[in-house]
Structure formats: C-alpha cells, structure tokens
Design a protein around this motif. Structure first.
Motif, PDB file in Angstrom:
ATOM      1  N   ARG A 125       6.590  25.774  72.635  1.00 38.54           N
ATOM      2  CA  ARG A 125       7.669  26.774  72.684  1.00 38.54           C
ATOM      3  C   ARG A 125       7.177  28.096  73.274  1.00 38.54           C
ATOM      4  O   ARG A 125       7.824  28.681  74.139  1.00 38.54           O
ATOM      5  CB  ARG A 125       8.243  26.988  71.278  1.00 38.54           C
ATOM      6  N   VAL A 126       6.033  28.573  72.811  1.00 41.19           N
ATOM      7  CA  VAL A 126       5.552  29.881  73.282  1.00 41.19           C
ATOM      8  C   VAL A 126       4.991  29.802  74.700  1.00 41.19           C
ATOM      9  O   VAL A 126       4.864  30.835  75.356  1.00 41.19           O
ATOM     10  CB  VAL A 126       4.539  30.532  72.308  1.00 41.19           C
ATOM     11  N   GLU A 127       4.692  28.593  75.182  1.00 46.99           N
ATOM     12  CA  GLU A 127       4.222  28.403  76.554  1.00 46.99           C
ATOM     13  C   GLU A 127       5.301  27.756  77.417  1.00 46.99           C
ATOM     14  O   GLU A 127       5.012  27.192  78.469  1.00 46.99           O
ATOM     15  CB  GLU A 127       2.950  27.544  76.574  1.00 46.99           C
ATOM     16  N   SER A 128       6.550  27.840  76.996  1.00 42.50           N
ATOM     17  CA  SER A 128       7.646  27.242  77.753  1.00 42.50           C
ATOM     18  C   SER A 128       7.597  27.687  79.219  1.00 42.50           C
ATOM     19  O   SER A 128       7.373  28.863  79.500  1.00 42.50           O
ATOM     20  CB  SER A 128       8.997  27.659  77.155  1.00 42.50           C
ATOM     21  N   PRO A 129       7.814  26.741  80.132  1.00 49.32           N
ATOM     22  CA  PRO A 129       7.816  27.109  81.550  1.00 49.32           C
ATOM     23  C   PRO A 129       9.098  27.810  82.001  1.00 49.32           C
ATOM     24  O   PRO A 129       9.258  28.115  83.179  1.00 49.32           O
ATOM     25  CB  PRO A 129       7.653  25.752  82.254  1.00 49.32           C
ATOM     26  N   GLN A 147       5.268  39.382  84.096  1.00 46.57           N
ATOM     27  CA  GLN A 147       6.541  39.387  83.358  1.00 46.57           C
ATOM     28  C   GLN A 147       6.536  38.427  82.167  1.00 46.57           C
ATOM     29  O   GLN A 147       7.523  38.342  81.451  1.00 46.57           O
ATOM     30  CB  GLN A 147       7.696  39.001  84.282  1.00 46.57           C
ATOM     31  N   LYS A 148       5.417  37.724  81.937  1.00 53.69           N
ATOM     32  CA  LYS A 148       5.379  36.747  80.848  1.00 53.69           C
ATOM     33  C   LYS A 148       5.648  37.432  79.504  1.00 53.69           C
ATOM     34  O   LYS A 148       5.113  38.504  79.220  1.00 53.69           O
ATOM     35  CB  LYS A 148       4.028  36.032  80.797  1.00 53.69           C
ATOM     36  N   GLN A 149       6.502  36.807  78.711  1.00 51.27           N
ATOM     37  CA  GLN A 149       6.878  37.325  77.396  1.00 51.27           C
ATOM     38  C   GLN A 149       5.978  36.739  76.312  1.00 51.27           C
ATOM     39  O   GLN A 149       5.599  35.573  76.380  1.00 51.27           O
ATOM     40  CB  GLN A 149       8.327  36.962  77.083  1.00 51.27           C
ATOM     41  N   THR A 150       5.677  37.550  75.315  1.00 54.25           N
ATOM     42  CA  THR A 150       4.965  37.060  74.141  1.00 54.25           C
ATOM     43  C   THR A 150       6.030  36.712  73.104  1.00 54.25           C
ATOM     44  O   THR A 150       6.731  37.587  72.608  1.00 54.25           O
ATOM     45  CB  THR A 150       4.005  38.129  73.585  1.00 54.25           C
ATOM     46  N   VAL A 151       6.157  35.425  72.820  1.00 54.61           N
ATOM     47  CA  VAL A 151       7.190  34.932  71.904  1.00 54.61           C
ATOM     48  C   VAL A 151       6.591  34.858  70.502  1.00 54.61           C
ATOM     49  O   VAL A 151       5.683  34.073  70.257  1.00 54.61           O
ATOM     50  CB  VAL A 151       7.712  33.547  72.348  1.00 54.61           C
ATOM     51  N   ALA A 152       7.092  35.672  69.599  1.00 52.47           N
ATOM     52  CA  ALA A 152       6.580  35.711  68.228  1.00 52.47           C
ATOM     53  C   ALA A 152       7.519  34.953  67.292  1.00 52.47           C
ATOM     54  O   ALA A 152       8.625  34.574  67.662  1.00 52.47           O
ATOM     55  CB  ALA A 152       6.455  37.159  67.774  1.00 52.47           C
ATOM     56  N   GLY A 153       7.043  34.728  66.067  1.00 53.29           N
ATOM     57  CA  GLY A 153       7.889  34.190  65.009  1.00 53.29           C
ATOM     58  C   GLY A 153       8.291  32.733  65.153  1.00 53.29           C
ATOM     59  O   GLY A 153       9.328  32.328  64.651  1.00 53.29           O
ATOM     60  N   ARG A 154       7.470  31.926  65.785  1.00 54.69           N
ATOM     61  CA  ARG A 154       7.850  30.526  66.011  1.00 54.69           C
ATOM     62  C   ARG A 154       6.966  29.524  65.267  1.00 54.69           C
ATOM     63  O   ARG A 154       6.926  28.349  65.595  1.00 54.69           O
ATOM     64  CB  ARG A 154       7.831  30.194  67.509  1.00 54.69           C
ATOM     65  N   ARG A 155       6.287  29.967  64.231  1.00 56.07           N
ATOM     66  CA  ARG A 155       5.381  29.084  63.493  1.00 56.07           C
ATOM     67  C   ARG A 155       6.065  27.788  63.047  1.00 56.07           C
ATOM     68  O   ARG A 155       5.461  26.722  63.057  1.00 56.07           O
ATOM     69  CB  ARG A 155       4.819  29.796  62.261  1.00 56.07           C
ATOM     70  N   HIS A 156       7.315  27.844  62.647  1.00 54.59           N
ATOM     71  CA  HIS A 156       7.997  26.678  62.068  1.00 54.59           C
ATOM     72  C   HIS A 156       8.967  25.995  63.027  1.00 54.59           C
ATOM     73  O   HIS A 156       9.766  25.172  62.601  1.00 54.59           O
ATOM     74  CB  HIS A 156       8.725  27.086  60.792  1.00 54.59           C
ATOM     75  N   VAL A 157       8.908  26.334  64.313  1.00 50.84           N
ATOM     76  CA  VAL A 157       9.840  25.747  65.272  1.00 50.84           C
ATOM     77  C   VAL A 157       9.580  24.239  65.405  1.00 50.84           C
ATOM     78  O   VAL A 157       8.446  23.781  65.290  1.00 50.84           O
ATOM     79  CB  VAL A 157       9.753  26.457  66.645  1.00 50.84           C
ATOM     80  N   GLY A 158      10.658  23.517  65.615  1.00 54.78           N
ATOM     81  CA  GLY A 158      10.565  22.074  65.824  1.00 54.78           C
ATOM     82  C   GLY A 158      11.250  21.680  67.109  1.00 54.78           C
ATOM     83  O   GLY A 158      11.993  22.461  67.710  1.00 54.78           O
ATOM     84  N   ILE A 159      11.006  20.462  67.521  1.00 51.25           N
ATOM     85  CA  ILE A 159      11.660  19.895  68.696  1.00 51.25           C
ATOM     86  C   ILE A 159      12.734  18.954  68.193  1.00 51.25           C
ATOM     87  O   ILE A 159      12.455  18.066  67.385  1.00 51.25           O
ATOM     88  CB  ILE A 159      10.645  19.143  69.583  1.00 51.25           C
ATOM     89  N   THR A 160      13.953  19.153  68.643  1.00 49.68           N
ATOM     90  CA  THR A 160      15.056  18.303  68.191  1.00 49.68           C
ATOM     91  C   THR A 160      15.367  17.172  69.165  1.00 49.68           C
ATOM     92  O   THR A 160      15.936  16.161  68.764  1.00 49.68           O
ATOM     93  CB  THR A 160      16.340  19.122  67.950  1.00 49.68           C
TER      94      THR A 160
END
Length: 118
Positions: free
Chosen positions: A34-38, A49-62
């Motif tokens: 998720r945090v390295e999404s292309p 311009q790369k964004q630092t995506v925070a708060g995704r420790r519990h993200v899942g793939i559906t």
C-alpha cells in the motif's frame, strides 16, 4: 524478465505471496504494498512528488484483479485501488523490500508520522 507462477493472498496474515518462474519467492505485506503503491496518488509524477503514506499498519487487500498479461490491480480495504502492479514492479518490491521498508520507517520518523491509524 521473470514471470510470476503463483500469486496467493493470505488474508489473515495480510501478505501477498508471489513466486516467479526463476524460483524467487517473496512475501509482501499489504502495508508495504500500500505505501509503495505505483499509483500517481502515492508516487506523484516525479520522484520528488512521492507521498509518505502513514497510518496503514492494519490495511488489508480485499481483491486482486488481473490487468492484461502483465500486471495486477490490488484493492485495499482503505479503498485505495488505483495502483497497477506490473510483474517487474512486484519483483522490484520483493528484491528491494528491506531497503525500501527501512527508508519508509525513516521517513515516517523524520516527519513525526506513525504506521498506526489516527
């Protein structure tokens, strides 16, 4: 370029397992993917311009959707679904996982951000 022979999602562990035809195998956590999404939303249109995506420790793939014969689209439970993960990019993420993850953690710390939501 090596091609994937298996792409398997372990939903409980939130890990995508990718095996390539040259024998290489990678276990890629959903948070890392998720945090390295292309996607342009994360990568921007240039390296600065790369964004630092925070708060995704519990993200899942559906869901995993094929994109032609060259990539997959991952749909995350935080509704992010615009990244197209080519076979080359998945391979790169696997090979560079330790370096990229350390860089991500350092960037979070430098910006005072957390892997935890909220």
């Amino acid at each position: 370029m090596p091609q994937p022979t298996e792409i398997r999602l372990d939903r409980a562990a939130r890990v995508l397992h990718v095996s390539f035809d040259d024998g290489k195998e990678f276990a890629l956590p959903a948070e890392y993917l998720r945090v390295e999404s292309p996607s342009a939303e994360v990568q921007g249109h240039s390296p600065d311009q790369k964004q630092t995506v925070a708060g995704r420790r519990h993200v899942g793939i559906t869901a995993i959707e094929p994109v032609g014969h060259y990539a997959i689209r991952l749909i995350f439970d935080d509704r992010h679904d615009t990244g197209i993960y080519s076979w080359d990019y998945l391979r790169q993420l696997g090979e560079e996982q330790d370096r990229r993850w350390a860089g991500y953690l350092n960037e979070l710390a430098a910006r005072g951000l957390s892997r935890d939501p909220g």
